[in-house]
Design a protein around this motif. Structure first.
Motif, PDB file in Angstrom:
ATOM      1  N   GLU A  32       0.829  -1.230   0.000  1.00 42.30           N
ATOM      2  CA  GLU A  32       0.000   0.000   0.000  1.00 42.30           C
ATOM      3  C   GLU A  32       0.850   1.262   0.000  1.00 42.30           C
ATOM      4  O   GLU A  32       0.317   2.371   0.025  1.00 42.30           O
ATOM      5  N   GLY A  33       2.198   1.110   0.045  1.00 40.95           N
ATOM      6  CA  GLY A  33       3.059   2.290  -0.013  1.00 40.95           C
ATOM      7  C   GLY A  33       3.429   2.881   1.339  1.00 40.95           C
ATOM      8  O   GLY A  33       3.917   4.003   1.413  1.00 40.95           O
ATOM      9  N   SER A  34       3.202   2.141   2.443  1.00 42.24           N
ATOM     10  CA  SER A  34       3.657   2.605   3.757  1.00 42.24           C
ATOM     11  C   SER A  34       5.118   2.209   3.935  1.00 42.24           C
ATOM     12  O   SER A  34       5.457   1.045   3.787  1.00 42.24           O
ATOM     13  N   MET A  35       5.966   3.189   4.259  1.00 46.68           N
ATOM     14  CA  MET A  35       7.402   2.918   4.329  1.00 46.68           C
ATOM     15  C   MET A  35       7.975   3.280   5.693  1.00 46.68           C
ATOM     16  O   MET A  35       7.473   4.166   6.375  1.00 46.68           O
ATOM     17  N   ARG A  36       9.061   2.601   6.068  1.00 47.78           N
ATOM     18  CA  ARG A  36       9.833   2.967   7.257  1.00 47.78           C
ATOM     19  C   ARG A  36      11.263   2.483   7.059  1.00 47.78           C
ATOM     20  O   ARG A  36      11.515   1.590   6.235  1.00 47.78           O
ATOM     21  N   ALA A  37      12.210   3.062   7.792  1.00 44.24           N
ATOM     22  CA  ALA A  37      13.615   2.673   7.624  1.00 44.24           C
ATOM     23  C   ALA A  37      14.424   3.123   8.835  1.00 44.24           C
ATOM     24  O   ALA A  37      14.101   4.136   9.461  1.00 44.24           O
ATOM     25  N   ILE A  38      15.464   2.355   9.153  1.00 46.02           N
ATOM     26  CA  ILE A  38      16.429   2.769  10.189  1.00 46.02           C
ATOM     27  C   ILE A  38      17.825   2.295   9.800  1.00 46.02           C
ATOM     28  O   ILE A  38      17.981   1.350   9.009  1.00 46.02           O
ATOM     29  N   ALA A  39      18.827   2.935  10.404  1.00 51.95           N
ATOM     30  CA  ALA A  39      20.206   2.449  10.281  1.00 51.95           C
ATOM     31  C   ALA A  39      20.869   2.599  11.643  1.00 51.95           C
ATOM     32  O   ALA A  39      20.507   3.483  12.425  1.00 51.95           O
ATOM     33  N   ARG A  40      21.825   1.714  11.915  1.00 41.92           N
ATOM     34  CA  ARG A  40      22.609   1.800  13.148  1.00 41.92           C
ATOM     35  C   ARG A  40      24.087   1.808  12.767  1.00 41.92           C
ATOM     36  O   ARG A  40      24.527   0.949  12.003  1.00 41.92           O
ATOM     37  N   TRP A  41      24.839   2.757  13.286  1.00 39.64           N
ATOM     38  CA  TRP A  41      26.253   2.860  12.966  1.00 39.64           C
ATOM     39  C   TRP A  41      27.035   3.112  14.246  1.00 39.64           C
ATOM     40  O   TRP A  41      26.482   3.586  15.233  1.00 39.64           O
ATOM     41  N   ASN A  42      28.320   2.791  14.241  1.00 38.33           N
ATOM     42  CA  ASN A  42      29.079   3.011  15.469  1.00 38.33           C
ATOM     43  C   ASN A  42      30.466   3.570  15.183  1.00 38.33           C
ATOM     44  O   ASN A  42      31.335   3.536  16.040  1.00 38.33           O
ATOM     45  N   ASP A  43      30.668   4.032  13.967  1.00 38.25           N
ATOM     46  CA  ASP A  43      31.985   4.532  13.615  1.00 38.25           C
ATOM     47  C   ASP A  43      31.806   5.443  12.410  1.00 38.25           C
ATOM     48  O   ASP A  43      30.714   5.544  11.868  1.00 38.25           O
ATOM     49  N   GLU A  44      32.880   6.061  11.986  1.00 37.38           N
ATOM     50  CA  GLU A  44      32.772   6.905  10.798  1.00 37.38           C
ATOM     51  C   GLU A  44      32.492   6.029   9.578  1.00 37.38           C
ATOM     52  O   GLU A  44      33.213   5.063   9.322  1.00 37.38           O
ATOM     53  N   VAL A  45      31.438   6.351   8.851  1.00 36.86           N
ATOM     54  CA  VAL A  45      31.030   5.523   7.717  1.00 36.86           C
ATOM     55  C   VAL A  45      31.604   6.122   6.431  1.00 36.86           C
ATOM     56  O   VAL A  45      31.391   7.299   6.148  1.00 36.86           O
ATOM     57  N   PRO A  46      32.371   5.322   5.653  1.00 35.30           N
ATOM     58  CA  PRO A  46      32.970   5.859   4.424  1.00 35.30           C
ATOM     59  C   PRO A  46      31.920   6.145   3.349  1.00 35.30           C
ATOM     60  O   PRO A  46      30.787   5.671   3.418  1.00 35.30           O
ATOM     61  N   GLN A  47      32.322   6.908   2.331  1.00 37.19           N
ATOM     62  CA  GLN A  47      31.449   7.340   1.235  1.00 37.19           C
ATOM     63  C   GLN A  47      30.945   6.179   0.381  1.00 37.19           C
ATOM     64  O   GLN A  47      29.795   6.138   0.009  1.00 37.19           O
ATOM     65  N   GLN A  48      31.847   5.264   0.039  1.00 37.11           N
ATOM     66  CA  GLN A  48      31.445   4.194  -0.868  1.00 37.11           C
ATOM     67  C   GLN A  48      32.231   2.916  -0.648  1.00 37.11           C
ATOM     68  O   GLN A  48      33.175   2.893   0.121  1.00 37.11           O
ATOM     69  N   GLY A  49      31.808   1.884  -1.367  1.00 38.63           N
ATOM     70  CA  GLY A  49      32.389   0.555  -1.195  1.00 38.63           C
ATOM     71  C   GLY A  49      31.546  -0.188  -0.173  1.00 38.63           C
ATOM     72  O   GLY A  49      31.604   0.107   1.013  1.00 38.63           O
ATOM     73  N   LEU A  50      30.720  -1.152  -0.653  1.00 37.94           N
ATOM     74  CA  LEU A  50      29.820  -1.841   0.277  1.00 37.94           C
ATOM     75  C   LEU A  50      30.596  -2.551   1.369  1.00 37.94           C
ATOM     76  O   LEU A  50      30.178  -2.584   2.524  1.00 37.94           O
ATOM     77  N   HIS A  51      31.754  -3.100   1.001  1.00 38.10           N
ATOM     78  CA  HIS A  51      32.549  -3.814   2.000  1.00 38.10           C
ATOM     79  C   HIS A  51      33.086  -2.853   3.047  1.00 38.10           C
ATOM     80  O   HIS A  51      33.094  -3.149   4.240  1.00 38.10           O
ATOM     81  N   GLU A  52      33.528  -1.665   2.608  1.00 35.26           N
ATOM     82  CA  GLU A  52      34.058  -0.660   3.534  1.00 35.26           C
ATOM     83  C   GLU A  52      32.946  -0.136   4.455  1.00 35.26           C
ATOM     84  O   GLU A  52      33.180   0.148   5.624  1.00 35.26           O
ATOM     85  N   ILE A  53      31.748   0.001   3.915  1.00 40.29           N
ATOM     86  CA  ILE A  53      30.638   0.559   4.697  1.00 40.29           C
ATOM     87  C   ILE A  53      30.078  -0.464   5.692  1.00 40.29           C
ATOM     88  O   ILE A  53      29.891  -0.167   6.859  1.00 40.29           O
TER      89      ILE A  53
END
Ligand SMILES: [Zn+2]
Length: 288
Positions: free
Chosen positions: A85-106
């Motif tokens: 129906e188009g209801s959305m939600r999202a979260i993220a949890r981080w604990n350090d400086e997150v780099p710009q790119q590279g899925l493995h680095e992130i």
């Protein structure tokens, strides 16, 4: 300004190619209000939210689609969800400086799981390797492996909005059909700020002005959390009476905060007793 919080589907006539466009503004702001995300986290979370909307629209289903990434890197948890129906939600949890790119680095070592949870019937899960520079790379590789339908995505996010563009080759007789190659090469010229700033009609005109495009009525998207006291109750019930009563003894009441929307739920002794009381009508029969 683009049409906000809407998903558009389109067909390129006389070809085997369909597509979708999504632009999220208020929905995205509602996600951002709930945590103080660094810019690099905003980028990947916004792209995941847009991808979630695009992926859900490629399948016919009644339920929820959840994109979840867990890893041991600086960004260790990301969840984006949309319902049919188009209801959305999202979260993220981080604990350090997150780099710009590279899925493995992130994300470090980990994986992406896409779950399709129909309202009725069994859930389906697809597991995706976290390889490539960004979410787009990993998702395209997944489509190539699992769906056998050529699918390409373009994703973008900043602090104001997030959005995406998807092209998919439809099954059918494509003998000598060069349109797929041609169309995704055109779409490769799409810039991130165009995805975020141009109305869908302008994007389609800019890319495919020589084609006949059938643009369908847009579908509204919004932020809405699916949490409720009933849902939390069933999670508590699944822990069992002993464990729940132990927490109650320790803390006097049970408090649960929803990670997605910050809603706060409290259960006192009366609530907990009611949770584990036998249902009315099923009480044991006493002999006289
Ligand atoms: Zn919630």
């Amino acid at each position: 300004m683009p049409d906000n919080d809407r998903l558009y589907r389109f067909l390129i006539e006389n070809s085997h190619v369909r597509g979708e466009l999504v632009h999220l503004n208020a929905t995205w702001q509602a996600v951002l209000e709930r945590a103080d995300y660094p810019d690099t986290v905003k980028k990947v979370l916004g792209e995941a939210l847009a991808a979630c909307a695009l992926l859900a629209a490629t399948i016919k289903f009644d339920g929820a689609l959840i994109l979840q990434i867990r890893g041991d890197g600086p960004l260790h948890l990301l969840v984006a969800q949309t319902t049919s129906e188009g209801s959305m939600r999202a979260i993220a949890r981080w604990n350090d400086e997150v780099p710009q790119q590279g899925l493995h680095e992130i994300f470090g070592q980990g994986q992406m799981v896409i779950t399709i949870e129909p309202k009725h019937g069994e859930a389906y899960q697809g597991i995706i390797a976290l390889e490539g520079e960004n979410l787009k790379d990993a998702l395209e590789a997944y489509f190539t492996q699992s769906e056998q339908l050529n699918t390409r995505l373009w994703l973008a996010a900043d602090k104001n909005s997030c959005g995406g563009f998807l092209l998919q080759e439809l099954p059918g007789d494509k003998h000598d059909d060069i349109s797929w190659e041609h169309f995704h090469q055109l779409a490769d010229t799409l810039q991130q700020d165009e995805i975020l700033q141009l109305p869908p009609q302008d994007i389609l005109h800019r890319l495919f002005h020589e084609e006949d495009i059938r643009l369908f009525d847009p579908e509204p998207m919004c932020f809405r959390c699916s949490c409720s006291k009933d849902r939390i109750s069933s999670v508590l019930a699944s822990l069992g009476s002993d464990e729940v009563h132990d927490i109650l003894e320790e803390q006097g009441k049970i408090e649960v905060d929803c990670e997605f929307c910050n809603a706060h739920y409290e259960f006192d002794r009366i609530d907990v007793d009611a949770l584990f009381a036998p249902a009315i009508g099923s009480s044991t029969v006493t002999k006289h």
